[in-house]
Design a protein around this motif. Sequence first.
Motif, PDB file in Angstrom:
ATOM      1  N   TYR A 128      -6.446   4.373 -32.925  1.00 44.10           N
ATOM      2  CA  TYR A 128      -5.655   3.199 -33.339  1.00 44.10           C
ATOM      3  C   TYR A 128      -4.196   3.588 -33.592  1.00 44.10           C
ATOM      4  N   ASN A 130      -2.618   6.337 -32.661  1.00 46.90           N
ATOM      5  CA  ASN A 130      -1.999   6.991 -31.509  1.00 46.90           C
ATOM      6  C   ASN A 130      -1.717   6.015 -30.369  1.00 46.90           C
ATOM      7  N   GLY A 131      -2.462   4.902 -30.351  1.00 46.73           N
ATOM      8  CA  GLY A 131      -2.290   3.932 -29.264  1.00 46.73           C
ATOM      9  C   GLY A 131      -2.863   4.414 -27.952  1.00 46.73           C
ATOM     10  N   SER A 132      -3.851   5.298 -28.027  1.00 47.41           N
ATOM     11  CA  SER A 132      -4.495   5.785 -26.808  1.00 47.41           C
ATOM     12  C   SER A 132      -5.402   4.701 -26.232  1.00 47.41           C
ATOM     13  N   VAL A 133      -5.589   4.745 -24.932  1.00 42.29           N
ATOM     14  CA  VAL A 133      -6.434   3.746 -24.267  1.00 42.29           C
ATOM     15  C   VAL A 133      -7.878   3.861 -24.750  1.00 42.29           C
ATOM     16  N   TYR A 159      -7.540  -4.566 -33.851  1.00 42.06           N
ATOM     17  CA  TYR A 159      -7.603  -3.521 -32.816  1.00 42.06           C
ATOM     18  C   TYR A 159      -7.749  -4.135 -31.426  1.00 42.06           C
ATOM     19  N   LYS A 162      -4.572  -5.189 -29.440  1.00 41.53           N
ATOM     20  CA  LYS A 162      -3.598  -4.164 -29.052  1.00 41.53           C
ATOM     21  C   LYS A 162      -3.610  -3.954 -27.534  1.00 41.53           C
ATOM     22  N   GLY A 163      -2.468  -3.593 -27.003  1.00 40.99           N
ATOM     23  CA  GLY A 163      -2.366  -3.400 -25.559  1.00 40.99           C
ATOM     24  C   GLY A 163      -3.208  -2.256 -25.031  1.00 40.99           C
ATOM     25  N   TRP A 164      -3.494  -1.277 -25.889  1.00 40.44           N
ATOM     26  CA  TRP A 164      -4.270  -0.117 -25.459  1.00 40.44           C
ATOM     27  C   TRP A 164      -5.777  -0.386 -25.447  1.00 40.44           C
ATOM     28  N   TYR A 165      -6.197  -1.511 -25.996  1.00 40.65           N
ATOM     29  CA  TYR A 165      -7.627  -1.845 -26.074  1.00 40.65           C
ATOM     30  C   TYR A 165      -7.994  -2.701 -24.858  1.00 40.65           C
ATOM     31  N   LYS A 166      -8.849  -2.159 -24.001  1.00 42.66           N
ATOM     32  CA  LYS A 166      -9.200  -2.820 -22.738  1.00 42.66           C
ATOM     33  C   LYS A 166     -10.676  -3.225 -22.742  1.00 42.66           C
ATOM     34  N   GLY A 184      -9.010   7.261 -20.504  1.00 41.59           N
ATOM     35  CA  GLY A 184      -9.133   6.727 -21.852  1.00 41.59           C
ATOM     36  C   GLY A 184     -10.432   7.109 -22.534  1.00 41.59           C
TER      37      GLY A 184
END
Length: 270
Positions: A128, A130-133, A159, A162-166, A184
């Motif tokens: 969260y 770090n903004g990692s995928v 969460y 967020k843009g990193w959450y796919k 990711g």
Amino acid sequence: MRFLLVILAVLLMTANVFAAEKSLLMATTTSTDNTGLLEYLEPIFEKDTGIDWKWTATGTGKALELGKNCDADILLVHAPAAEKEYINNGYGVYRKEVMYNDFVIVGPPSDPANISGKKVGNALEAIYNNGSVFVSRGDDSGTNKKEISLWKSADLKDYNKKGWYKETGQGMIATLNIATEMNGYTMTDRGTYIKYQSNYDGKAPLQILVEGDKILYNQYSLIPVGKERCPDVKMELAEKFTSWMTSDKIQQAIADYKLLGKKLFIPNAR
């Protein structure tokens, strides 16, 4: 000649009705199918019982809906809270535990959020911040339900915005493949991870980074669909299947099912 054709048609109709009566339809989660476990067990079941066994593999949430809609005779799923609610609402007869494995969080060897070896909550917090995928199934499956509960337990807000959450809206193998392409993280049951790993001859691009917490325990259970709401359900066949799956012979067969020398599920019928 016409009379013979009529007799033949009647015989064919009778045969089809009999075949339908001897056919069991199960709704189950993708992990039991993706891992090859059901394909491994199917010929044993048909030889032992003479019953034709068919299944639909989907997320646990959708499998429960198939049960509610009377589109299955029995369920094999792995979301205990949702299963108990399903039974309490009168859709299922009972819940019989048959096997388990555990969930793991996997990611690239580079581990950009540095989650390796952390407790689950700390690992999710690191992703969260770090903004990692992070790639989620997003399909209301048992795995997805568990993942959502873990984010909630970690008290991490929004969460999923967020843009990193796919979210893939797909099964576990497909989600693992997408996480691989995106370099990711994702969460998977161990059995499906071993299957994914075997697709790479044991050298999978994503590695297990978080494991072992008690909260990651993953129970699979059988639930026969109730006749009260679904009068046409094949209860007798569902009962036979439950007895068969929980027998010593099949519990051992589940224990013996391995890929890369690793067990995918641990039998625990009581």
